[in-house]
Design a protein around this motif. Structure first.
Motif, PDB file in Angstrom:
ATOM      1  N   ALA A  57       0.827  -1.212   0.000  1.00  0.00           N
ATOM      2  CA  ALA A  57       0.000   0.000   0.000  1.00  0.00           C
ATOM      3  C   ALA A  57       0.856   1.255   0.000  1.00  0.00           C
ATOM      4  N   GLY A  58       2.032   1.185   0.575  1.00  0.00           N
ATOM      5  CA  GLY A  58       2.894   2.351   0.673  1.00  0.00           C
ATOM      6  C   GLY A  58       3.387   2.874  -0.651  1.00  0.00           C
ATOM      7  N   MET A  59       3.319   2.070  -1.708  1.00  0.00           N
ATOM      8  CA  MET A  59       3.847   2.510  -2.998  1.00  0.00           C
ATOM      9  C   MET A  59       3.040   3.677  -3.580  1.00  0.00           C
ATOM     10  N   ALA A  60       1.762   3.798  -3.221  1.00  0.00           N
ATOM     11  CA  ALA A  60       0.951   4.910  -3.720  1.00  0.00           C
ATOM     12  C   ALA A  60       1.251   6.210  -2.987  1.00  0.00           C
ATOM     13  N   LEU A  61       2.101   6.156  -1.966  1.00  0.00           N
ATOM     14  CA  LEU A  61       2.359   7.323  -1.131  1.00  0.00           C
ATOM     15  C   LEU A  61       3.769   7.878  -1.285  1.00  0.00           C
ATOM     16  N   ILE A  62       4.571   7.299  -2.191  1.00  0.00           N
ATOM     17  CA  ILE A  62       5.967   7.727  -2.287  1.00  0.00           C
ATOM     18  C   ILE A  62       6.285   8.488  -3.566  1.00  0.00           C
ATOM     19  N   GLY A  63       5.348   8.552  -4.509  1.00  0.00           N
ATOM     20  CA  GLY A  63       5.586   9.276  -5.742  1.00  0.00           C
ATOM     21  C   GLY A  63       6.427   8.503  -6.736  1.00  0.00           C
ATOM     22  N   ASN A  64       6.827   9.200  -7.797  1.00  0.00           N
ATOM     23  CA  ASN A  64       7.663   8.605  -8.832  1.00  0.00           C
ATOM     24  C   ASN A  64       9.116   8.578  -8.353  1.00  0.00           C
ATOM     25  N   ARG A  65       9.707   7.384  -8.287  1.00  0.00           N
ATOM     26  CA  ARG A  65      11.095   7.314  -7.835  1.00  0.00           C
ATOM     27  C   ARG A  65      11.724   5.970  -8.163  1.00  0.00           C
ATOM     28  N   VAL A  66      13.054   5.957  -8.166  1.00  0.00           N
ATOM     29  CA  VAL A  66      13.864   4.748  -8.315  1.00  0.00           C
ATOM     30  C   VAL A  66      14.881   4.745  -7.184  1.00  0.00           C
ATOM     31  N   ASP A  67      15.059   3.591  -6.535  1.00  0.00           N
ATOM     32  CA  ASP A  67      16.001   3.460  -5.428  1.00  0.00           C
ATOM     33  C   ASP A  67      16.872   2.233  -5.637  1.00  0.00           C
ATOM     34  N   GLY A  68      18.135   2.356  -5.312  1.00  0.00           N
ATOM     35  CA  GLY A  68      19.037   1.222  -5.375  1.00  0.00           C
ATOM     36  C   GLY A  68      20.118   1.336  -4.326  1.00  0.00           C
ATOM     37  N   GLY A  69      20.519   0.209  -3.748  1.00  0.00           N
ATOM     38  CA  GLY A  69      21.524   0.255  -2.699  1.00  0.00           C
ATOM     39  C   GLY A  69      22.267  -1.055  -2.546  1.00  0.00           C
ATOM     40  N   LEU A  70      23.340  -0.992  -1.755  1.00  0.00           N
ATOM     41  CA  LEU A  70      24.152  -2.155  -1.421  1.00  0.00           C
ATOM     42  C   LEU A  70      24.470  -2.112   0.067  1.00  0.00           C
ATOM     43  N   SER A  71      24.461  -3.293   0.699  1.00  0.00           N
ATOM     44  CA  SER A  71      24.838  -3.402   2.109  1.00  0.00           C
ATOM     45  C   SER A  71      25.938  -4.446   2.251  1.00  0.00           C
ATOM     46  N   LEU A  72      26.932  -4.124   3.065  1.00  0.00           N
ATOM     47  CA  LEU A  72      27.973  -5.075   3.428  1.00  0.00           C
ATOM     48  C   LEU A  72      27.581  -5.725   4.743  1.00  0.00           C
ATOM     49  N   PHE A  73      27.393  -7.038   4.708  1.00  0.00           N
ATOM     50  CA  PHE A  73      26.917  -7.793   5.877  1.00  0.00           C
ATOM     51  C   PHE A  73      28.040  -8.700   6.363  1.00  0.00           C
ATOM     52  N   THR A 157      -9.346   6.664  -0.883  1.00  0.00           N
ATOM     53  CA  THR A 157      -9.813   7.972  -0.420  1.00  0.00           C
ATOM     54  C   THR A 157      -8.567   8.766  -0.033  1.00  0.00           C
ATOM     55  N   PRO A 158      -8.699  10.047   0.274  1.00  0.00           N
ATOM     56  CA  PRO A 158      -7.501  10.808   0.663  1.00  0.00           C
ATOM     57  C   PRO A 158      -6.775  10.243   1.876  1.00  0.00           C
ATOM     58  N   THR A 159      -7.460   9.396   2.676  1.00  0.00           N
ATOM     59  CA  THR A 159      -6.829   8.882   3.899  1.00  0.00           C
ATOM     60  C   THR A 159      -6.692   7.365   3.930  1.00  0.00           C
ATOM     61  N   GLN A 160      -7.172   6.663   2.907  1.00  0.00           N
ATOM     62  CA  GLN A 160      -7.164   5.201   2.925  1.00  0.00           C
ATOM     63  C   GLN A 160      -6.498   4.656   1.656  1.00  0.00           C
ATOM     64  N   THR A 161      -5.484   3.804   1.843  1.00  0.00           N
ATOM     65  CA  THR A 161      -4.718   3.270   0.726  1.00  0.00           C
ATOM     66  C   THR A 161      -4.599   1.759   0.865  1.00  0.00           C
ATOM     67  N   PRO A 214      -4.424  13.816  11.378  1.00  0.00           N
ATOM     68  CA  PRO A 214      -3.303  14.482  10.720  1.00  0.00           C
ATOM     69  C   PRO A 214      -1.955  14.075  11.336  1.00  0.00           C
ATOM     70  N   GLY A 215      -1.097  13.485  10.508  1.00  0.00           N
ATOM     71  CA  GLY A 215       0.221  13.076  10.972  1.00  0.00           C
ATOM     72  C   GLY A 215       0.290  11.711  11.614  1.00  0.00           C
ATOM     73  N   PHE A 216      -0.856  11.040  11.798  1.00  0.00           N
ATOM     74  CA  PHE A 216      -0.849   9.731  12.462  1.00  0.00           C
ATOM     75  C   PHE A 216      -1.497   8.684  11.562  1.00  0.00           C
ATOM     76  N   SER A 217      -0.743   7.591  11.276  1.00  0.00           N
ATOM     77  CA  SER A 217      -1.229   6.540  10.385  1.00  0.00           C
ATOM     78  C   SER A 217      -1.045   5.181  11.023  1.00  0.00           C
ATOM     79  N   LEU A 218      -1.928   4.263  10.639  1.00  0.00           N
ATOM     80  CA  LEU A 218      -1.787   2.857  10.974  1.00  0.00           C
ATOM     81  C   LEU A 218      -1.655   2.057   9.678  1.00  0.00           C
ATOM     82  N   GLY A 219      -1.023   0.894   9.764  1.00  0.00           N
ATOM     83  CA  GLY A 219      -0.893   0.037   8.607  1.00  0.00           C
ATOM     84  C   GLY A 219      -1.009  -1.425   8.995  1.00  0.00           C
ATOM     85  N   ALA A 220      -1.346  -2.254   8.025  1.00  0.00           N
ATOM     86  CA  ALA A 220      -1.422  -3.700   8.238  1.00  0.00           C
ATOM     87  C   ALA A 220      -1.007  -4.399   6.957  1.00  0.00           C
ATOM     88  N   THR A 221      -0.373  -5.576   7.102  1.00  0.00           N
ATOM     89  CA  THR A 221       0.089  -6.320   5.942  1.00  0.00           C
ATOM     90  C   THR A 221       0.017  -7.813   6.221  1.00  0.00           C
TER      91      THR A 221
END
Length: 408
Positions: A57-73, A157-161, A214-221
């Motif tokens: 659901a969070g993908m509709a809230l981040i806009g147009n973007r590309v992200d890439g990364g590397l982690s040393l574990f 809706t403006p508050t439900q994704t 305003p400013g407070f959200s809940l999520g479930a997955t």
């Protein structure tokens, strides 16, 4: 042009993706550098195009973007058997990549794809042959799980994704040094030292994010169990003739933003015991052959993971993060010996992170994770089945990651 960039990014990531070695059991604590800087939180706080790995659901809230990364574990695995310590670090450094892209179809709908390592486990004991346990020098495993997750999200809706991701899963596995246990296997030739085998499956993850004030959200997955094709080369090791499904998991989370401060937290449940190869007890392997229907497994129990993170925007360019991640230990004392090769015993992580906006369209993020040393002690089988005495299994870890995000 955006689709061409996305295809190229995914192709490069698919070539480069090695094992993702994880710490909440064998799952990663979080699925992006930004999320890991806050203890892995993300159910109600999407921050980048890897959001679908936690809550689509969070993908509709981040806009147009590309992200890439590397982690040393860098993990440190040890088994102390009757007073002698054996290192499981035949390979100690691992590179874990991540990449995602998201495109807003319109102001309320998005289509994206996230590519990431869901989790994994690696061990290798080059000098354990003298432990009298039956493990040969070089004993260990290498499990790798890669997810490619196309997603669709809709701000109803403006508050439900709501959102859904289809998980295209590829996993590989190798086991070495277990030949002494061939008499306990239903298929000795498919127990050990057969190189890497592969397995594929398709699953799904669904999610919801609601802004309750305003400013407070809940999520479930929720992600149901992902049924995978069997590891035929290891049908004499894993229960149900080489079956190794990916456990169901679900969670809830919150995010609260006030001025420059953001506080977020998740509670996640991972159902390891519902997968026979992972959850079945190992204590029956002398009566029930390895690889048999409902045969012995690693004896992992279901775990609850609690994640808490904070972020503070120092100015328009610099944001700093910190977090804590705590999980139950899935390995029980009765199953310590089987988990010598799969020491997923970590419980607590402390995390730090930051993001610096280089420009209006480009940002650089970094994170550091320290997983504190945790151990489990259990009894070893007495002669003639083992050396008797005790084994103490332990692990600690450090991770350093860097990612780049582009907004378009």
């Amino acid at each position: 042009m955006h689709l061409k960039k996305l295809a190229l990014s995914l192709a490069l990531a698919g070539i480069a993706l090695p094992a993702a070695h994880a710490t909440d059991g064998y799952f990663q604590p979080g699925f992006s550098v930004k999320a890991n800087g806050m203890g892995g939180v993300g159910i109600a706080l999407p921050q980048d195009a890897l959001a679908a790995a936690t809550n689509p659901a969070g993908m509709a809230l981040i806009g147009n973007r590309v992200d890439g990364g590397l982690s040393l574990f860098r993990p440190n695995r040890e088994a102390k058997i009757n007073g002698t310590t054996y290192s499981g670090n035949d390979q100690q450094n691992f590179i874990i990549p991540e990449i995602g892209a998201n495109y807003m179809i319109n102001p309320t709908m998005s289509a994206g794809v996230s590519l990431y390592g869901n989790g994994g486990m690696n061990s290798g004991y080059s000098n354990i042959g003298g432990s009298m346990t039956g493990l040969a020098n070089g004993a260990g495993v290498d499990l790798q799980q890669m997810f490619i997750s196309p997603s669709f999200a809709w701000r109803v809706t403006p508050t439900q994704t709501i959102g859904v991701a289809v998980n295209l899963v590829h996993q590989t596995f190798r086991a070495n040094g277990l030949g002494a246990f061939s008499m306990a296997s239903q298929s000795p030739s498919n127990l050990t030292d057969n190189g890497h085998d592969s397995s594929n499956g398709v699953g799904v993850r669904i999610g919801w994010i609601g802004e309750l004030a305003p400013g407070f959200s809940l999520g479930a997955t929720y992600q149901p169990k992902t049924h995978m094709s069997k590891f035929s080369k290891y049908s004499g090791l894993f229960a149900d003739n080489g079956s190794f499904d990916i456990p169901a998991n679900y969670g809830i989370g919150f995010a609260w933003k006030t001025g420059p401060l953001t506080v977020a937290g998740d509670v996640e449940r991972i159902l390891y015991s519902d997968v026979s190869a992972i959850g079945n007890t190992s204590t029956t392997f002398l009566q029930n052959p390895l690889g048999a229907p409902n045969g012995p497994g690693f004896g992992w129990k279901n775990i609850t993971v609690v994640k808490l993170g904070v972020a503070y925007a120092i100015d328009q360019a610099l944001t700093v993060r910190a977090g804590w991640n705590h999980s139950d230990n899935p390995v029980t004392s009765q199953n310590v010996f089987f988990n010598t090769i799969a020491p997923g015993v970590i419980k607590d992580h402390l995390t730090l992170g930051m993001t610096y906006a280089v420009s209006n369209t480009m940002e650089v993020s970094a994170d550091y994770i320290h997983a504190f040393k945790s151990d489990v002690t259990g009894n070893l089988a007495p002669p003639p089945y083992g050396p008797g005495g005790t084994e103490d299994l332990s692990m600690s870890q450090n991770t350093l990651g860097v990612s780049v995000g582009w907004k378009f």
